[in-house]
Write an enzyme that holds these catalytic residues in place. Structure first.
Site, mmCIF file in Angstrom:
data_model
loop_
_atom_site.group_PDB
_atom_site.id
_atom_site.type_symbol
_atom_site.label_atom_id
_atom_site.label_comp_id
_atom_site.label_asym_id
_atom_site.label_seq_id
_atom_site.Cartn_x
_atom_site.Cartn_y
_atom_site.Cartn_z
ATOM 1 N N VAL A 58 0.802 -1.225 0.000
ATOM 2 C CA VAL A 58 0.000 0.000 0.000
ATOM 3 C C VAL A 58 0.836 1.277 0.000
ATOM 4 O O VAL A 58 0.327 2.348 -0.348
ATOM 5 C CB VAL A 58 -0.978 -0.010 1.202
ATOM 6 C CG1 VAL A 58 -0.230 0.265 2.505
ATOM 7 C CG2 VAL A 58 -2.108 0.995 1.012
ATOM 8 N N TYR A 59 2.106 1.206 0.363
ATOM 9 C CA TYR A 59 2.919 2.420 0.409
ATOM 10 C C TYR A 59 3.075 2.994 -1.001
ATOM 11 O O TYR A 59 3.678 2.361 -1.879
ATOM 12 C CB TYR A 59 4.294 2.138 1.011
ATOM 13 C CG TYR A 59 4.282 1.678 2.449
ATOM 14 C CD1 TYR A 59 3.184 1.890 3.274
ATOM 15 C CD2 TYR A 59 5.374 1.014 3.006
ATOM 16 C CE1 TYR A 59 3.168 1.459 4.597
ATOM 17 C CE2 TYR A 59 5.372 0.596 4.328
ATOM 18 C CZ TYR A 59 4.261 0.804 5.110
ATOM 19 O OH TYR A 59 4.255 0.384 6.419
ATOM 20 N N SER A 60 2.531 4.184 -1.207
ATOM 21 C CA SER A 60 2.541 4.833 -2.529
ATOM 22 C C SER A 60 1.970 3.909 -3.594
ATOM 23 O O SER A 60 2.408 3.920 -4.744
ATOM 24 C CB SER A 60 3.955 5.292 -2.912
ATOM 25 O OG SER A 60 4.390 6.345 -2.079
#
Length: 326
Positions: A58-60
């Site tokens: 989910v990070y970026s």
């Protein structure tokens, strides 16, 4: 750098884990660093002996995994020279099955993460949160199958209630499936509620503790002030961090600053050293957007605190509502 086993496993990791959430897409996080900006920080981490790296799908929206994979393959001659962790659970699309811990999403999630990371396997595949909508048996069997397929060496979990974690471990034991070997929980000088149940449970079960936000989203290092003052771009755009801490926590910050001044060390080094002294903690997950952030983390490994200093750091703490599970 010093190294330790992750819980009761035979896996050795550096006592500092570099969190890769800071590296990604500026469109999704204004304070994120692109690959060119991130490389000097990751390179210095490698030079300093860091072998443990943590990211999430989910990070970026996957860009962090892409940057992580490219940089680690460039900086390490062999895949076995580092320990790579990522996570699954958070929304990765608009569809009803693009999130959670169903078998469908886990199987799709690991394959997508491996493609972005450019590797055949991750060392540690973690569930980012507890999924109350999916049967525990479905989740644990799917994770077991990921390990049996060789796509992950170990599995780990992140913030949840201790009873939920215990239920998942019990289910794995009952069915002969793979157990979690790590817990990535919300734990720092300003938030210590995990000491009540989760940390004792992890110690008893041989589960390694790898805390997130070890510097309380910058609260412990001066990026926030009383009355909601925000002194950095990240603090100004971190709505999640706003929900975790309050002005009551500045008594802890003041005690930290006093000890740091007496030792002539940055508060970050003292705060991280405190975590490294705590039972069960294997490696705090430290984010960095400046080289100095990393230098403080590397130096903290060699900082020894006295029992009296630890008591002073802990004395101002007051109980908090449970936070970080959402």
């Amino acid at each position: 750098m010093k190294y330790a086993r992750l819980g009761s496993t035979g896996l050795k990791v550096s006592r500092i884990c570099l969190g890769m959430m800071s590296f990604g897409d500026k469109a999704s996080r204004k304070w994120a660093l692109d690959q060119g900006e991130a490389e000097p920080i990751v390179r210095r981490a490698v030079e300093g002996g860091v072998t443990f790296f943590d990211t999430a799908d989910v990070y970026s929206n996957g860009v962090s995994e892409e940057i992580t994979g490219r940089l680690l393959s460039k900086l390490f001659p062999n895949r076995d020279d580092y320990v790579l962790a990522t996570k699954v659970f958070q929304p990765m699309g608009e569809g009803p099955n693009d999130r959670g811990l169903s078998r469908k999403h886990i199987m799709s999630g690991i394959d997508a993460s491996l493609r972005r990371l450019g590797t055949d396997y991750v060392d540690l595949y973690q569930i980012h949160r507890f999924d109350a909508e999916t049967p525990v048996e479905e989740t644990m069997e799917a994770l077991h199958d990921v390990v049996r397929a060789g796509k992950a060496r170990y599995i780990g979990a992140s913030s949840m209630y201790a009873w939920q974690f215990a239920k998942m471990q019990y289910t794995a034991d009952l069915r002969g499936w793979t157990r979690f070997v790590s817990m990535q929980n919300h734990y720092n000088l300003a938030y210590r509620e995990e000491e009540r149940e989760m940390i004792p449970f992890c110690i008893d079960q041989g589960v390694g503790i790898i805390p997130w936000s070890p510097l309380a989203r910058g609260l412990l290092t001066g990026t926030r002030g009383r009355g909601g003052e925000k002194r950095t771009l990240r603090a100004q755009t971190d709505e999640f961090g706003d929900s975790l801490y309050s002005d009551e926590d500045f008594a802890v910050v003041e005690a930290l600053n006093e000890v740091a001044q007496e030792r002539d060390l940055p508060p970050a080094q003292i705060a991280l050293a405190w975590l490294l002294h705590k039972p069960g903690v294997t490696a705090p997950i430290v984010g960095a957007t400046k080289l100095q952030h990393l230098e403080d983390a590397l130096a903290a490994v060699d900082v020894s605190l006295t029992e009296e200093e630890i008591k002073r750091l802990e004395a101002p703490y007051r109980p908090h509502p449970i936070s970080g599970h959402q």
